[in-house]
Design an enzyme around this catalytic site. Structure first.
Site, short mmCIF file in Angstrom:
data_model
loop_
_atom_site.label_atom_id
_atom_site.label_comp_id
_atom_site.label_asym_id
_atom_site.label_seq_id
_atom_site.Cartn_x
_atom_site.Cartn_y
_atom_site.Cartn_z
N ASN A 60 -15.95 39.58 -12.03
CA ASN A 60 -14.86 39.78 -12.88
C ASN A 60 -15.36 40.14 -14.28
OD1 ASN A 60 -12.41 39.80 -14.39
ND2 ASN A 60 -12.11 37.51 -13.87
N TRP A 61 -15.16 41.54 -14.64
CA TRP A 61 -15.69 41.93 -15.98
C TRP A 61 -14.80 41.34 -17.12
CZ3 TRP A 61 -17.44 47.86 -15.12
CH2 TRP A 61 -18.38 47.85 -14.33
N LYS A 62 -13.34 41.21 -16.71
CA LYS A 62 -12.57 40.96 -17.54
C LYS A 62 -12.23 42.20 -18.70
CE LYS A 62 -13.52 36.02 -17.21
NZ LYS A 62 -13.27 34.77 -17.64
N HIS B 82 -4.92 34.83 -12.25
CA HIS B 82 -6.16 34.29 -12.84
C HIS B 82 -5.81 33.31 -14.12
CE1 HIS B 82 -9.94 34.04 -15.45
NE2 HIS B 82 -10.42 34.35 -14.38
N GLU C 86 -6.42 32.77 -17.01
CA GLU C 86 -6.62 33.59 -18.30
C GLU C 86 -4.93 34.27 -18.46
OE1 GLU C 86 -10.17 35.62 -18.43
OE2 GLU C 86 -11.13 33.77 -18.63
N GLU D 7 -10.96 28.15 -9.25
CA GLU D 7 -11.65 28.28 -10.56
C GLU D 7 -11.14 27.01 -11.46
OE1 GLU D 7 -13.24 32.46 -11.17
OE2 GLU D 7 -11.04 32.20 -11.84
N GLY E 47 -16.10 29.85 -18.39
CA GLY E 47 -16.75 30.47 -19.54
C GLY E 47 -17.25 29.24 -20.19
N SER F 231 -18.60 29.45 -14.30
CA SER F 231 -19.73 29.37 -14.74
C SER F 231 -20.61 29.46 -13.64
CB SER F 231 -20.12 28.05 -15.50
OG SER F 231 -19.36 28.12 -16.74
N GLY G 260 -17.51 35.67 -13.67
CA GLY G 260 -17.27 36.17 -15.10
C GLY G 260 -18.48 36.58 -15.93
N GLY G 261 -18.85 35.59 -16.93
CA GLY G 261 -19.69 35.94 -17.72
C GLY G 261 -21.08 36.56 -17.03
C1 PEP Z 1 -13.71 33.66 -14.14
O1 PEP Z 1 -13.19 34.06 -15.30
O2 PEP Z 1 -13.29 34.14 -13.14
C2 PEP Z 1 -15.17 33.11 -14.47
C3 PEP Z 1 -15.31 32.37 -13.34
O3 PEP Z 1 -15.56 33.25 -15.44
P1 PEP Z 1 -17.18 32.61 -15.86
O4 PEP Z 1 -18.03 32.97 -14.50
O5 PEP Z 1 -17.67 33.27 -16.87
O6 PEP Z 1 -17.08 31.19 -15.85
#
Ligand code: PEP
Length: 255
Positions: free
Chosen positions: A9-11, A97, A99, A169, A175, A215, A236-237
Site C-alpha cells: 500500500n503505497w498510500k 482503510h 486512514e 490492521e 505506521g 508495521s 505500508g511503509g
Molecule cells: C497500512 O497502512 O496499511 C499499513 C499496514 O502501514 P504500515 O505497514 O506502514 O504500518
C-alpha cells in the site's frame, strides 16, 4: 487452498518515476513468486495504467486501487468509481482503510456500498478492519472487529464474499513501528474466521484470505506468516523499499 498475498500500500507516496523504478526492481527480484502466492500493488490512481503495463505477463502480480466511490457515477468531482476501475481491468480495491475511515469520515454504510460497487464490477475488495488502541487496552477488540465485519462486509452474500479478502490492521500498529505479536495476530485472525464462519459457514470462512497489516517488515514477516490463520500481509511503509518488500514476498512464498 487459500491464496497467500503480499499487498503493498503505497498510500500518497512516491513520484511517478520512483514508483516505476520500484516496480521494475521488484519484478527483477521476485521472479520465484508462484501459486498460491500473489503480490498486489495498491498504487495511487494516476499510476494504475502504467504499473498495469509493467506487470503484464507477470501472472502472480496484480494491481489494487486504494479506494473507490460508494456511488455508481455522477457529479462527484475528483472521485473514481468502481466501474472506472473495472473498465481498466483493475482486479482489486482496498476498502475501509483506517486512514480513509478517519480522514475522510467514511461511514460503515458507505463502506458496505463500496463493497457492493466492487463486486458488481467484478473487482475483489480487500476489506480493512482493526481496532484503535483504546479498544485494545479495554480488551474489547474482538467485539469491535466483529461489529466492523457485520456492519459492512456482511452486506455481501456468500458468493460475493468468496471474492473478497480481509485485512486485519490494528490502528495502533499502523505506521507506528509497533507490530502486533504473532500471538495477537493469530488470535484475531482466528476470531475473524470464526465470525465469518458463523455468518457464511466453515467452507467459505476456510477459503477466505486474511492479511495482517501494521508495521510488517522483513524482520517480523517470517514469524507472522508462520501463524496458521495469517495468509499474508498488507504493507505500508516497508512496501516503499524494494529490498524490504522483496524480503517480505520471499518470506511469504516460503511460509
Ligand atoms: C497500512 O497502512 O496499511 C499499513 C499496514 O502501514 P504500515 O505497514 O506502514 O504500518
Amino acid at each position: 487452498m487459500r491464496k497467500k498475498i503480499a499487498a503493498a500500500n503505497w498510500k500518497m507516496n512516491l513520484t511517478f518515476q520512483e514508483g516505476m523504478e520500484l516496480v521494475n526492481a521488484l519484478l527483477t527480484a521476485t521472479k520465484a513468486v508462484q501459486e498460491p502466492c500473489r503480490v498486489i500493488l495498491s498504487v495511487p490512481f494516476p499510476y494504475l495504467s502504467s504499473v498495469s503495463a509493467l506487470v503484464k505477463g507477470h501472472q502472480w502480480y496484480a494491481l489494487a486501487a486504494q479506494n473507490c466511490h460508494h456511488l455508481k457515477s455522477g457529479a462527484y468531482t475528483g472521485e473514481v468509481s468502481a466501474a472506472m476501475l473495472s473498465s481498466m481491468q483493475i482486479p482489486y480495491c482496498l476498502i475501509g482503510h483506517s486512514e480513509r475511515r478517519e480522514y475522510n469520515a467514511e461511514t460503515t454504510t458507505q463502506l458496505a456500498e463500496k463493497l457492493m460497487r466492487c463486486v458488481e464490477e467484478q473487482i475483489q475488495p480487500i476489506f480493512c478492519c482493526g481496532e484503535p488502541l483504546a479498544i485494545r487496552d479495554k480488551g474489547e477488540q474482538n467485539e469491535y472487529v466483529a461489529r466492523q465485519l457485520a456492519e459492512s462486509l456482511f452486506v455481501l452474500d456468500a458468493d460475493q464474499l468468496s471474492q473478497a479478502v480481509v485485512a486485519y490492521e490494528p490502528i495502533w500498529a499502523i505506521g507506528t513501528g509497533r507490530t502486533a505479536t504473532s500471538e495477537q495476530a493469530q488470535a484475531m485472525h482466528h476470531h475473524i474466521r470464526a465470525v465469518v464462519a458463523a455468518q457464511y459457514g466453515e467452507k467459505v470462512a476456510g477459503q477466505l484470505s486474511i492479511l495482517y497489516g501494521g508495521s510488517v517488515k522483513a524482520s517480523n514477516a517470517d514469524e507472522l506468516f508462520a501463524c496458521p490463520d495469517v495468509d499474508g500481509a498488507l504493507v505500508g511503509g516497508a512496501s516503499l523499499s524494494d529490498t524490504e518488500f522483496t524480503a517480505i514476498v520471499r518470506s511469504l512464498c516460503k511460509a
